[in-house]
Design a protein around this motif. Structure first.
Motif, PDB file in Angstrom:
ATOM      1  N   SER A  43       0.809  -1.224   0.000  1.00 25.48           N
ATOM      2  CA  SER A  43       0.000   0.000   0.000  1.00 25.48           C
ATOM      3  C   SER A  43       0.841   1.272   0.000  1.00 25.48           C
ATOM      4  CB  SER A  43      -0.967   0.015   1.178  1.00 25.48           C
ATOM      5  OG  SER A  43      -0.264   0.084   2.397  1.00 25.48           O
ATOM      6  N   GLY A  44       1.972   1.252   0.655  1.00 31.05           N
ATOM      7  CA  GLY A  44       2.810   2.450   0.721  1.00 31.05           C
ATOM      8  C   GLY A  44       3.421   2.831  -0.607  1.00 31.05           C
ATOM      9  N   SER A  45       3.586   1.863  -1.503  1.00 33.09           N
ATOM     10  CA  SER A  45       4.209   2.147  -2.793  1.00 33.09           C
ATOM     11  C   SER A  45       3.195   2.328  -3.920  1.00 33.09           C
ATOM     12  CB  SER A  45       5.181   1.026  -3.158  1.00 33.09           C
ATOM     13  OG  SER A  45       4.482  -0.193  -3.314  1.00 33.09           O
ATOM     14  N   VAL A  51      -9.211   3.968  -3.604  1.00 35.76           N
ATOM     15  CA  VAL A  51      -9.019   2.574  -3.225  1.00 35.76           C
ATOM     16  C   VAL A  51     -10.399   2.003  -2.939  1.00 35.76           C
ATOM     17  CG1 VAL A  51      -8.125   1.017  -1.449  1.00 35.76           C
ATOM     18  CG2 VAL A  51      -6.708   2.903  -2.254  1.00 35.76           C
ATOM     19  N   PHE A  52     -10.695   0.844  -3.538  1.00 38.54           N
ATOM     20  CA  PHE A  52     -11.935   0.139  -3.233  1.00 38.54           C
ATOM     21  C   PHE A  52     -11.554  -1.193  -2.612  1.00 38.54           C
ATOM     22  CE2 PHE A  52     -15.181  -3.019  -4.037  1.00 38.54           C
ATOM     23  CZ  PHE A  52     -16.266  -2.397  -3.445  1.00 38.54           C
ATOM     24  N   MET A  53     -12.170  -1.516  -1.498  1.00 33.33           N
ATOM     25  CA  MET A  53     -11.842  -2.746  -0.787  1.00 33.33           C
ATOM     26  C   MET A  53     -13.097  -3.578  -0.574  1.00 33.33           C
ATOM     27  SD  MET A  53      -9.420  -0.805   1.972  1.00 33.33           S
ATOM     28  CE  MET A  53      -9.750  -1.994   3.193  1.00 33.33           C
ATOM     29  N   ASN A  90      -9.480   8.888  -0.697  1.00 32.75           N
ATOM     30  CA  ASN A  90     -10.735   8.373  -1.237  1.00 32.75           C
ATOM     31  C   ASN A  90     -10.759   6.852  -1.166  1.00 32.75           C
ATOM     32  OD1 ASN A  90     -11.662  11.010  -2.174  1.00 32.75           O
ATOM     33  ND2 ASN A  90      -9.975  10.833  -3.612  1.00 32.75           N
ATOM     34  N   VAL A  91     -11.510   6.352  -0.220  1.00 26.22           N
ATOM     35  CA  VAL A  91     -11.575   4.908  -0.007  1.00 26.22           C
ATOM     36  C   VAL A  91     -13.026   4.459  -0.093  1.00 26.22           C
ATOM     37  CG1 VAL A  91     -11.099   3.022   1.600  1.00 26.22           C
ATOM     38  CG2 VAL A  91      -9.527   4.959   1.478  1.00 26.22           C
ATOM     39  N   GLY A  92     -13.267   3.483  -0.947  1.00 26.59           N
ATOM     40  CA  GLY A  92     -14.582   2.856  -1.031  1.00 26.59           C
ATOM     41  C   GLY A  92     -14.467   1.469  -0.430  1.00 26.59           C
ATOM     42  N   ILE A  93     -15.392   1.136   0.433  1.00 29.05           N
ATOM     43  CA  ILE A  93     -15.317  -0.148   1.126  1.00 29.05           C
ATOM     44  C   ILE A  93     -16.677  -0.834   1.053  1.00 29.05           C
ATOM     45  CG2 ILE A  93     -14.785  -1.325   3.287  1.00 29.05           C
ATOM     46  CD1 ILE A  93     -13.347   1.348   4.097  1.00 29.05           C
TER      47      ILE A  93
END
Length: 115
Positions: A43-45, A51-53, A90-93
């Motif tokens: 994730s750091g790179s 991001v969608f999880m 921006n994270v979609g979960i």
């Protein structure tokens, strides 16, 4: 929303192969980079706008509960969400529909209180 490029990360090589096959069926395989690996390590790179999880929630047992307390979910799910929120804005979960919404709000909006 149409994305120019997608990065799919997963630890299980067989699931990445299935995902790759599904992408080929839908004609989008050339727009996806498939990575077999640990999200925490990569994730750091990764550079992304969103991001969608969709984490595994423990099988159909969770649907038997009226409301799920986020604290009883496997620890890796909580850690994955926290890691994603630190990595990108921006994270979609995908959450089960019966997960405690107040707990999700606290996690999403950076409450100083523990979930």
């Amino acid at each position: 929303m149409v994305s120019k490029r997608v990065i799919a990360v997963g630890r299980d090589p067989s699931k990445i192969v299935k995902t790759c096959n599904n992408a080929a069926v839908y004609g989008v395989k050339n727009r996806i980079e498939f990575i077999v690996g640990d999200f925490f390590e990569s994730s750091g790179s990764l550079q992304a706008h969103v991001v969608f999880m969709s984490s595994p929630w423990g099988g159909p047992e969770y649907m038997k509960q009226r409301v799920i307390d986020f604290r009883i979910m496997p620890v890796f799910i909580y850690l994955t969400v926290k890691c994603a929120l630190k990595t990108i804005e921006n994270v979609g979960i995908f959450f089960p529909r019966n997960l405690n919404r107040r707990q999700i709000e606290k996690l999403a909006f950076g409450s100083r209180y523990e979930i």
